[in-house]
Design a protein around this motif. Structure first.
Motif, mmCIF file in Angstrom:
data_model
loop_
_atom_site.group_PDB
_atom_site.id
_atom_site.type_symbol
_atom_site.label_atom_id
_atom_site.label_comp_id
_atom_site.label_asym_id
_atom_site.label_seq_id
_atom_site.Cartn_x
_atom_site.Cartn_y
_atom_site.Cartn_z
ATOM 1 N N ASN A 192 -49.154 40.492 -6.319
ATOM 2 C CA ASN A 192 -49.541 39.876 -4.982
ATOM 3 C C ASN A 192 -50.050 41.175 -4.075
ATOM 4 N N SER A 193 -51.022 40.317 -3.388
ATOM 5 C CA SER A 193 -51.758 41.386 -2.164
ATOM 6 C C SER A 193 -50.754 42.090 -1.314
ATOM 7 N N LYS A 243 -55.310 46.059 -6.296
ATOM 8 C CA LYS A 243 -53.937 46.441 -6.102
ATOM 9 C C LYS A 243 -53.507 46.132 -7.548
ATOM 10 N N SER A 273 -53.680 36.985 -4.212
ATOM 11 C CA SER A 273 -52.905 37.305 -5.273
ATOM 12 C C SER A 273 -53.683 37.318 -6.749
ATOM 13 N N TYR A 279 -53.014 49.794 -2.077
ATOM 14 C CA TYR A 279 -54.397 49.518 -3.075
ATOM 15 C C TYR A 279 -54.566 50.697 -3.850
ATOM 16 N N TYR A 312 -55.563 42.170 -11.311
ATOM 17 C CA TYR A 312 -55.173 42.751 -9.831
ATOM 18 C C TYR A 312 -55.214 41.682 -8.640
ATOM 19 N N ALA A 313 -54.266 42.005 -7.797
ATOM 20 C CA ALA A 313 -54.243 41.208 -6.563
ATOM 21 C C ALA A 313 -55.698 42.119 -5.687
ATOM 22 N N MET A 314 -56.289 41.307 -5.034
ATOM 23 C CA MET A 314 -57.229 41.874 -4.416
ATOM 24 C C MET A 314 -57.264 41.713 -3.021
ATOM 25 N N GLY A 315 -57.954 42.561 -2.033
ATOM 26 C CA GLY A 315 -57.747 42.496 -0.417
ATOM 27 C C GLY A 315 -59.133 42.842 -0.081
ATOM 28 N N GLY A 347 -56.077 38.782 1.870
ATOM 29 C CA GLY A 347 -55.489 39.302 0.469
ATOM 30 C C GLY A 347 -55.312 38.318 -0.362
#
Length: 124
Positions: free
Chosen positions: A103-104, A99, A52, A111, A32-35, A50
């Protein structure tokens, strides 16, 4: 499916620094991308930072360079948000989100999974 739990919030003084943590379970965050988002009283949920999937692409909304730093440790299945020089306007519930993308994004509906949030209150 991944479950996210934020921690590290609390009551702090203006000018202090804080590190929020987001611990994931159920699936590796490496997929996952994270935010990080926040929602202050009476405000909409807004993007904070965010990162990646690889950690190589990072986004911030913060105009002051270096005040907010996002990082991830895929081995620990965790994501972090460091905030320096806290201001009363940083008071909000801070949310971690995942997400399903490399990429975030900067918009909450991008998300797929969310934590319950951790409250940060900054007193002046």
């Amino acid at each position: 499916q991944v479950s996210l739990v934020e921690s590290g919030g609390g009551l702090v003084q203006a000018g202090d620094s804080l590190t929020l943590s987001c611990a994931a379970s159920g699936r590796s965050i490496s997929t996952y991308a994270m935010g990080w988002f926040r929602q202050g009283p009476g405000n909409e949920r807004e993007f904070v930072a965010g990162i990646s999937r690889s950690g190589g692409n990072i986004r911030y909304i913060e105009p002051e360079p270096g005040r907010v730093i996002v990082s991830r440790d895929n081995a620990k299945n965790s994501v972090y948000l460091q905030i320096a020089r806290l201001k009363p306007e940083d008071t909000a519930v801070y949310y971690c989100a995942a997400k399903e993308s490399p990429n975030s994004g900067t918009v909450y509906y991008e998300y797929n999974y969310w934590g319950q949030g951790t409250q940060v209150t900054v007193s002046s």
